[in-house]
Design a protein around this motif. Sequence first.
Motif, short mmCIF file in Angstrom:
data_model
loop_
_atom_site.label_atom_id
_atom_site.label_comp_id
_atom_site.label_asym_id
_atom_site.label_seq_id
_atom_site.Cartn_x
_atom_site.Cartn_y
_atom_site.Cartn_z
N ARG A 55 20.38 42.26 61.22
CA ARG A 55 19.26 43.36 61.16
C ARG A 55 19.37 44.09 59.85
NH1 ARG A 55 20.52 48.13 64.82
NH2 ARG A 55 20.03 49.06 62.70
N LEU A 56 18.35 44.79 59.56
CA LEU A 56 18.42 45.77 58.51
C LEU A 56 18.89 46.89 59.21
CD1 LEU A 56 17.40 46.26 55.71
CD2 LEU A 56 15.20 47.11 56.68
N GLY A 57 19.80 47.58 58.43
CA GLY A 57 20.56 48.94 58.68
C GLY A 57 20.83 49.66 57.50
N GLY A 58 21.96 50.50 57.89
CA GLY A 58 22.50 51.45 56.92
C GLY A 58 22.13 52.89 57.33
N ALA A 59 22.97 53.92 57.14
CA ALA A 59 22.54 55.13 57.69
C ALA A 59 21.47 55.66 57.01
CB ALA A 59 23.71 56.16 57.45
N VAL A 113 24.19 63.78 53.78
CA VAL A 113 25.18 63.21 53.24
C VAL A 113 25.81 62.24 54.26
CG1 VAL A 113 27.23 62.95 51.85
CG2 VAL A 113 25.51 64.58 51.64
N CYS A 114 25.77 61.00 54.24
CA CYS A 114 26.18 60.05 55.24
C CYS A 114 27.70 59.65 54.74
CB CYS A 114 25.53 58.58 55.30
SG CYS A 114 23.71 58.77 55.76
N CYS A 115 28.71 60.28 55.20
CA CYS A 115 29.92 60.35 54.77
C CYS A 115 30.77 59.37 55.35
CB CYS A 115 30.97 61.64 55.31
SG CYS A 115 30.01 63.13 54.63
N ARG A 116 30.58 58.11 54.44
CA ARG A 116 31.26 56.91 54.60
C ARG A 116 31.48 55.86 53.49
NH1 ARG A 116 26.80 55.84 59.01
NH2 ARG A 116 27.24 58.06 59.02
N HIS A 117 32.22 54.84 53.50
CA HIS A 117 32.61 54.04 52.40
C HIS A 117 31.39 53.53 51.94
CE1 HIS A 117 37.01 55.05 52.47
NE2 HIS A 117 36.96 54.49 53.50
N PRO A 118 31.09 53.37 50.47
CA PRO A 118 32.24 53.57 49.44
C PRO A 118 32.00 54.88 48.97
CG PRO A 118 30.54 52.06 48.56
CD PRO A 118 30.31 52.36 50.01
N LEU A 119 31.31 55.93 49.59
CA LEU A 119 30.93 57.03 48.80
C LEU A 119 32.12 57.78 48.67
CD1 LEU A 119 28.47 58.98 47.99
CD2 LEU A 119 28.59 60.17 50.10
#
Length: 272
Positions: A25-29, A122-128
């Motif tokens: 599926r298409l995703g990402g915060a 801000v979606c605080c997750r890797h790789p940010l």
Amino acid sequence: MERLAVIGNVSRDRTHYPDHRGGTRLGGAALLVSLASGKAGRLAAPVCVLGNDLAHLPGTPGLNGLDWSAHRRADGPSATFELMYDGEGELVAVRAGYGVAEGLTAHALAHVDERPDGTYHVCCRHPLDVSAVLHRLTSHGAAFSVDFFLPSAGEMIRAAARWLPKATAVFVNAAEYRLLNSVLDTACLPEVIVTDGPRAAQVRRFGRLTASVLPPPRSAREVTGAGDTLAGTFLALRSYGAAPREALTGGVAAAAEYVSAPPLPIPAPRPV
């Protein structure tokens, strides 16, 4: 109304459940928060890096209501996530390939410098690099909210802790809330939104419970992205002056609708 710029990933996701639900599926915060915000009436812009495989998303029917001006295209694969759940819908394992999203921090910092008066989530997750981004936002005096992702929440909450009292809202699930409490005194946070699966979601302002909403009973087809949907909806409604309980009610309803709907398919590139 100022658009909401959402810093995070847009990804190709694959989910697995013991009863054989799931799939690609298409995703990402960044995408899911932005879509929910737009559906609730506030224009949102994913601040993301798209690889060759997802470079066609801007302008794709169903996604063209987003402001895609904040994305960057890079040569290589987009981020991918494989997510494994148990029978209760709890996430038990994640495998990630970040691809071109390795360039997200540099892109996000450049965007914040270009739009220092913007409003950000801000979606605080890797790789940010969360510390770098939150430091830049607070240096500019920009308004921002944050969320976390349980597999990396302990690390990310510690990295973000210094700047969290300046956030307009912090979104966590129940397990993340316990981690948050172990790192700092949540009484210093203006607004914390806590979700807990089928149990009541809460808003806590400076540590005090101010709203509690029980989700409606729904048969969940896909739980990945429910928290993002609640966050985007809540932020949009609050930006229009909704009280915390009203915004939470709207966010819970949107999340319940999301988990019972078919997941977002990955659209095929348009013919040239």
